[in-house]
Design a protein around this motif. Structure first.
Motif, PDB file in Angstrom:
ATOM      1  N   UNK A  12       0.522  -1.425  -0.210  1.00  0.00           N
ATOM      2  CA  UNK A  12       0.115   0.276   0.153  1.00  0.00           C
ATOM      3  C   UNK A  12       1.004   1.374  -0.084  1.00  0.00           C
ATOM      4  N   UNK A  13       1.934   1.603   1.098  1.00  0.00           N
ATOM      5  CA  UNK A  13       2.747   2.636   0.924  1.00  0.00           C
ATOM      6  C   UNK A  13       3.206   3.207  -0.229  1.00  0.00           C
ATOM      7  N   UNK A  20       3.547   6.323   4.155  1.00  0.00           N
ATOM      8  CA  UNK A  20       4.769   5.198   4.257  1.00  0.00           C
ATOM      9  C   UNK A  20       5.871   5.747   5.946  1.00  0.00           C
ATOM     10  N   UNK A  21       6.048   6.654   6.133  1.00  0.00           N
ATOM     11  CA  UNK A  21       6.259   6.902   7.173  1.00  0.00           C
ATOM     12  C   UNK A  21       5.023   6.721   8.375  1.00  0.00           C
ATOM     13  N   UNK A  22       4.251   7.011   9.011  1.00  0.00           N
ATOM     14  CA  UNK A  22       3.003   6.681   9.441  1.00  0.00           C
ATOM     15  C   UNK A  22       2.951   5.395   9.313  1.00  0.00           C
ATOM     16  N   UNK A  27       3.915   0.037  12.258  1.00  0.00           N
ATOM     17  CA  UNK A  27       3.881  -0.963  12.458  1.00  0.00           C
ATOM     18  C   UNK A  27       4.881  -0.880  13.285  1.00  0.00           C
ATOM     19  N   UNK A  28       6.174  -0.535  13.471  1.00  0.00           N
ATOM     20  CA  UNK A  28       7.578  -0.680  14.400  1.00  0.00           C
ATOM     21  C   UNK A  28       7.002  -1.075  15.624  1.00  0.00           C
ATOM     22  N   UNK A  60      -4.911   6.646  10.665  1.00  0.00           N
ATOM     23  CA  UNK A  60      -3.444   6.994   9.754  1.00  0.00           C
ATOM     24  C   UNK A  60      -3.523   8.296   9.126  1.00  0.00           C
ATOM     25  N   UNK A  61      -1.830   8.799   9.617  1.00  0.00           N
ATOM     26  CA  UNK A  61      -1.483  10.277   9.465  1.00  0.00           C
ATOM     27  C   UNK A  61      -2.779  11.117   8.939  1.00  0.00           C
TER      28      UNK A  61
END
Length: 101
Positions: A12-13, A20-22, A27-28, A60-61
């Motif tokens: 998706x990202x 992507x960053x969000x 995930x982390x 997200x974001x």
């Protein structure tokens, strides 16, 4: 928690680089989390929404994107069910949506 599967997030990202960053941050954080109940999630993600079948919706974001997961608390697993834009999210049934194979 084990996230199944990171590949769906990465796919998706790649199509939506703005998130992507969000998604990587989410995930982390989840990989290092130890959720035993919905309250554990709510403590960290106050805007998370809980629906049937142990599903959780994350903003997200800044709510531009939505992520739907199913949480198996005893197994310590998080299954990605949907990731999409807010507009795409509005078109799904959050309780039954599944990722395309």
């Amino acid at each position: 928690m084990r996230v199944i599967s990171k590949q769906s997030l990465a796919n998706f990202w790649r199509k939506h680089p703005a998130c992507r960053e969000a998604l990587q941050a989410w995930y982390a954080e989840v990989c290092h989390a130890d959720w035993t109940s919905p309250q554990d999630i709510k403590r960290r993600y106050v805007t998370a929404s809980f629906v049937a079948k142990n599903r959780v919706v994350f903003n997200i974001k800044g709510n531009d994107y939505r992520l739907v997961v199913a949480v198996a608390y005893r197994l310590r697993a998080v299954y990605i069910k949907f990731v999409g834009t807010h507009a795409q999210y509005d078109a799904i049934d959050v309780v039954t949506v599944e990722l395309d194979p």
